[in-house]
Design a protein around this motif. Structure first.
Motif, mmCIF file in Angstrom:
data_model
loop_
_atom_site.group_PDB
_atom_site.id
_atom_site.type_symbol
_atom_site.label_atom_id
_atom_site.label_comp_id
_atom_site.label_asym_id
_atom_site.label_seq_id
_atom_site.Cartn_x
_atom_site.Cartn_y
_atom_site.Cartn_z
ATOM 1 N N GLU A 223 0.799 -1.220 0.000
ATOM 2 C CA GLU A 223 0.000 0.000 0.000
ATOM 3 C C GLU A 223 0.833 1.271 0.000
ATOM 4 O O GLU A 223 0.310 2.344 -0.321
ATOM 5 N N ASP A 224 2.079 1.199 0.378
ATOM 6 C CA ASP A 224 2.893 2.420 0.484
ATOM 7 C C ASP A 224 4.297 2.144 -0.055
ATOM 8 O O ASP A 224 5.288 2.261 0.652
ATOM 9 N N SER A 225 4.382 1.808 -1.330
ATOM 10 C CA SER A 225 5.668 1.479 -1.936
ATOM 11 C C SER A 225 6.383 2.739 -2.407
ATOM 12 O O SER A 225 5.772 3.640 -2.999
ATOM 13 N N PHE A 226 7.680 2.794 -2.165
ATOM 14 C CA PHE A 226 8.486 3.909 -2.665
ATOM 15 C C PHE A 226 8.468 3.960 -4.188
ATOM 16 O O PHE A 226 8.655 5.021 -4.783
ATOM 17 N N ILE A 227 8.224 2.825 -4.840
ATOM 18 C CA ILE A 227 8.190 2.803 -6.302
ATOM 19 C C ILE A 227 6.921 3.475 -6.814
ATOM 20 O O ILE A 227 6.944 4.173 -7.842
ATOM 21 N N ASP A 228 5.806 3.299 -6.119
ATOM 22 C CA ASP A 228 4.592 4.030 -6.485
ATOM 23 C C ASP A 228 4.841 5.533 -6.453
ATOM 24 O O ASP A 228 4.437 6.270 -7.366
ATOM 25 N N ARG A 229 5.509 6.003 -5.415
ATOM 26 C CA ARG A 229 5.779 7.441 -5.306
ATOM 27 C C ARG A 229 6.701 7.894 -6.424
ATOM 28 O O ARG A 229 6.521 8.985 -6.995
ATOM 29 N N PHE A 230 7.695 7.067 -6.771
ATOM 30 C CA PHE A 230 8.601 7.402 -7.869
ATOM 31 C C PHE A 230 7.834 7.502 -9.186
ATOM 32 O O PHE A 230 8.017 8.447 -9.964
ATOM 33 N N LEU A 231 6.959 6.535 -9.465
ATOM 34 C CA LEU A 231 6.197 6.529 -10.706
ATOM 35 C C LEU A 231 5.228 7.706 -10.772
ATOM 36 O O LEU A 231 5.019 8.283 -11.846
ATOM 37 N N GLU A 232 4.658 8.089 -9.650
ATOM 38 C CA GLU A 232 3.753 9.237 -9.625
ATOM 39 C C GLU A 232 4.484 10.532 -9.944
ATOM 40 O O GLU A 232 3.945 11.420 -10.603
ATOM 41 N N ARG A 233 5.743 10.640 -9.501
ATOM 42 C CA ARG A 233 6.503 11.867 -9.738
ATOM 43 C C ARG A 233 6.972 11.984 -11.179
ATOM 44 O O ARG A 233 6.908 13.049 -11.779
ATOM 45 N N GLY A 234 7.480 10.886 -11.763
ATOM 46 C CA GLY A 234 8.121 11.030 -13.060
ATOM 47 C C GLY A 234 7.839 9.949 -14.080
ATOM 48 O O GLY A 234 8.423 9.973 -15.160
ATOM 49 N N GLY A 235 6.973 8.993 -13.764
ATOM 50 C CA GLY A 235 6.680 7.948 -14.727
ATOM 51 C C GLY A 235 7.741 6.855 -14.724
ATOM 52 O O GLY A 235 8.649 6.840 -13.877
ATOM 53 N N PRO A 236 7.651 5.935 -15.688
ATOM 54 C CA PRO A 236 8.502 4.723 -15.667
ATOM 55 C C PRO A 236 9.907 4.959 -16.210
ATOM 56 O O PRO A 236 10.297 4.425 -17.242
ATOM 57 N N GLY A 237 10.684 5.770 -15.515
ATOM 58 C CA GLY A 237 12.030 6.073 -15.966
ATOM 59 C C GLY A 237 13.090 5.301 -15.206
ATOM 60 O O GLY A 237 12.801 4.369 -14.441
ATOM 61 N N ALA A 238 14.343 5.710 -15.418
ATOM 62 C CA ALA A 238 15.465 5.074 -14.723
ATOM 63 C C ALA A 238 15.404 5.415 -13.237
ATOM 64 O O ALA A 238 15.278 6.580 -12.861
ATOM 65 N N HIS A 239 15.500 4.398 -12.385
ATOM 66 C CA HIS A 239 15.427 4.599 -10.937
ATOM 67 C C HIS A 239 16.812 4.767 -10.322
ATOM 68 O O HIS A 239 17.029 5.666 -9.515
#
Length: 312
Positions: A223-239
């Motif tokens: 429910e609270d994944s850091f990857i969800d937050r990353f995708l919300e900020r910039g989409g499916p880019g390089a992490h």
């Protein structure tokens, strides 16, 4: 399409000299080429990555009034970051045709010497930008106007990097992206975590045929994944980008010398051999999250027994 060699990873920065100094000092990279080409809107430098034969790190910055890199920085609120992955293909026109069939319209650069395109499924938004060149078009990223560069003496100890290990991309479904890369460019799945291994993520690793660099895909879980937050900020880019270091204590000492903190340290023992890894925040690397790892014996950090079953 076929990718037969990863040439470089490129990051964009508003301050070329400062970023090159960081890479030469903390990371121990060695500058081998530099260029200033206002006609193409780019200043840049190419640096060797220790242990990564044939693969380089490039830093690019805007030059001239109409630079696309200046536009890129403006769109990213002036923040530096990973710009593209450069690779060679056997037939550039065949690549163009294949991408267009899949709904991807590549951009021509430098009079057709290379193409740029996001190689992620277009229906899921822009992913990682790739710069592709074919045989006979060896100029890439300013090479034609390049000059040799005298490497500077590093200021203090470096991380002791011995290889660029992999590039990691965040995506909402690891299997969707893995199948896409397999069908598009023959990437081979070589490792994956069990679905329930981590509470907030699941990942897999793909081999890029013809390259020692691998491609990791991470997806959110819970429910609270850091990857969800990353995708919300910039989409499916390089992490993040991951480097192997030769000596763990020496690497951490180099970080301390250069006033660079690390975070999310982990360590363990697998099959009687130790491993460790940590992260360096993008604000200390020029806009890219960097992972560092060390393993006492090859293959214990990423377990070789996690070979995936064939796809269905």
């Amino acid at each position: 399409m076929q990718i037969y060699r990863i040439d470089h990873v490129a990051q964009v920065t508003p301050d070329l000299d400062r970023q090159v100094a960081l890479l030469e000092g903390l990371f121990g990279f060695r500058r081998v080429r530099s260029w200033d080409n206002p006609a193409e809107g780019v200043r840049g430098a190419r640096l060797e990555i220790p242990g990564s034969r044939g693969q380089a790190w490039e830093v690019v910055a805007p030059a001239g009034d109409n630079s696309s890199l200046r536009t890129w920085l403006d769109e990213h609120k002036g923040r530096p970051g990973l710009h593209h992955v450069g690779a060679e293909v056997p037939d550039l026109e065949a690549v163009r045709a294949e991408l267009e069939v899949r709904g991807i319209k590549p951009t021509d650069w430098a009079w057709g010497r290379w193409l740029e395109a996001s190689l992620s499924p277009p229906e899921h938004g822009t992913g990682v930008l790739w710069r592709l060149r074919g045989p006979g078009t060896l100029d890439m990223c300013g090479d034609g106007a390049a000059s040799a560069a005298e490497p500077s003496e590093p200021d203090g100890p470096s991380l002791g990097v011995v290889a660029l290990d992999h590039i990691c991309q965040a995506f909402h479904d690891r299997d969707v992206l893995a199948r896409w890369y397999r069908d598009l460019a023959g990437f081979v799945q070589v490792w994956r975590t069990a679905d329930e291994e981590h509470p907030d993520m699941a990942d897999l690793v793909l081999n890029i045929p013809g390259s020692t660099i691998c491609w990791e895909v991470i997806m959110p879980r819970g429910e609270d994944s850091f990857i969800d937050r990353f995708l919300e900020r910039g989409g499916p880019g390089a992490h993040h980008v991951t480097f192997e270091v030769a000596d763990w204590d020496a690497a951490l000492a180099a970080c301390e010398h250069h006033d660079v903190p690390t975070f999310d340290d982990e360590e363990g023992v697998t099959d009687g051999a130790a491993w460790k890894h940590t992260f360096v925040h993008p604000k200390h690397t020029g806009g890219i999250l960097v992972q560092l790892f060390w393993e006492e014996r090859p293959g214990v950090w990423v377990r070789s027994d996690k070979v995936p079953p064939p796809w269905t």
